[in-house]
Design a protein around this motif. Structure first.
Motif, mmCIF file in Angstrom:
data_model
loop_
_atom_site.group_PDB
_atom_site.id
_atom_site.type_symbol
_atom_site.label_atom_id
_atom_site.label_comp_id
_atom_site.label_asym_id
_atom_site.label_seq_id
_atom_site.Cartn_x
_atom_site.Cartn_y
_atom_site.Cartn_z
ATOM 1 N N PRO A 155 1.094 -2.769 7.373
ATOM 2 C CA PRO A 155 0.775 -2.608 8.797
ATOM 3 C C PRO A 155 1.484 -1.359 9.330
ATOM 4 O O PRO A 155 2.321 -0.774 8.647
ATOM 5 C CB PRO A 155 1.346 -3.878 9.432
ATOM 6 C CG PRO A 155 2.409 -4.326 8.489
ATOM 7 C CD PRO A 155 1.967 -3.897 7.122
ATOM 8 N N GLU B 191 -1.583 -5.505 -3.651
ATOM 9 C CA GLU B 191 -1.039 -5.802 -2.332
ATOM 10 C C GLU B 191 -1.950 -5.275 -1.225
ATOM 11 O O GLU B 191 -2.600 -4.249 -1.391
ATOM 12 C CB GLU B 191 0.349 -5.183 -2.178
ATOM 13 C CG GLU B 191 1.397 -5.789 -3.075
ATOM 14 C CD GLU B 191 1.699 -7.231 -2.733
ATOM 15 O OE1 GLU B 191 1.717 -7.584 -1.545
ATOM 16 O OE2 GLU B 191 1.914 -8.012 -3.671
ATOM 17 N N PRO B 192 -1.952 -5.968 -0.087
ATOM 18 C CA PRO B 192 -2.718 -5.431 1.049
ATOM 19 C C PRO B 192 -2.016 -4.204 1.629
ATOM 20 O O PRO B 192 -0.836 -3.968 1.363
ATOM 21 C CB PRO B 192 -2.710 -6.584 2.056
ATOM 22 C CG PRO B 192 -1.517 -7.394 1.695
ATOM 23 C CD PRO B 192 -1.332 -7.244 0.213
ATOM 24 N N ALA B 193 -2.733 -3.448 2.426
ATOM 25 C CA ALA B 193 -2.152 -2.256 3.045
ATOM 26 C C ALA B 193 -1.035 -2.647 4.003
ATOM 27 O O ALA B 193 -1.061 -3.730 4.600
ATOM 28 C CB ALA B 193 -3.236 -1.487 3.794
#
Length: 149
Positions: free
Chosen positions: A62, A58-60
């Motif tokens: 926000p 998964e992306p970081a």
């Protein structure tokens, strides 16, 4: 134009196996453990198992604002309540009845998509839903018949 995805199928199979083992083992192990304690440990263990996968796949996240934190709090509280009720129910009803309940989740999602979002269903999807409902009814009748004999 949707197609089957190998990772999606593997995840679905893993989830089904996990649910099946969890249903049987929860009933076996939860005789002397309070449902809240059992729920807390299961959610903690599940979360810890998912952390490495989330970090890799998964992306970081926000930056979190008040709306995000409120959403996380809502999901946390409602999930904990749902699991508490689920494990309390598992301890009180027969495994045959519990296993059939898992099939109602996708049917509920289909019904909500149709009612709330105006999604349409193909004839094949309607027939699949009818097959699921029929199998639930037949399994419950069979379980009831075995208990009375």
């Amino acid at each position: 134009d949707a197609q089957l995805d190998v990772w999606g199928l593997a995840a679905a199979l893993g989830g089904a196996l996990s649910m099946a083992f969890g249903t049987v083992l929860t009933r076996k192990w939860s005789t002397d453990i309070r449902p809240l304690v059992l729920t807390s440990w299961q959610l903690t263990a599940g979360g810890l198992l998912l952390v490495p996968i989330a970090l890799l796949a998964e992306p970081a996240l926000p930056a979190l604002d008040r709306a995000n934190l409120s959403g996380f709090a809502y999901l946390g509280v409602t999930t904990a309540l749902t699991y508490l009720l689920w494990f309390r129910g598992i301890a009180r009803i027969e495994p045959e009845a519990v296993s059939a309940l898992g099939f109602l989740s996708p049917l509920t999602a289909i019904a909500l998509g149709w009612l709330v979002l105006g999604q349409s269903l193909s004839l094949t999807q309607i027939m699949g839903a009818m097959l699921v409902v029929s199998s639930i009814i037949m399994s419950q009748r069979e379980a009831r018949r075995r208990r009375t004999n």
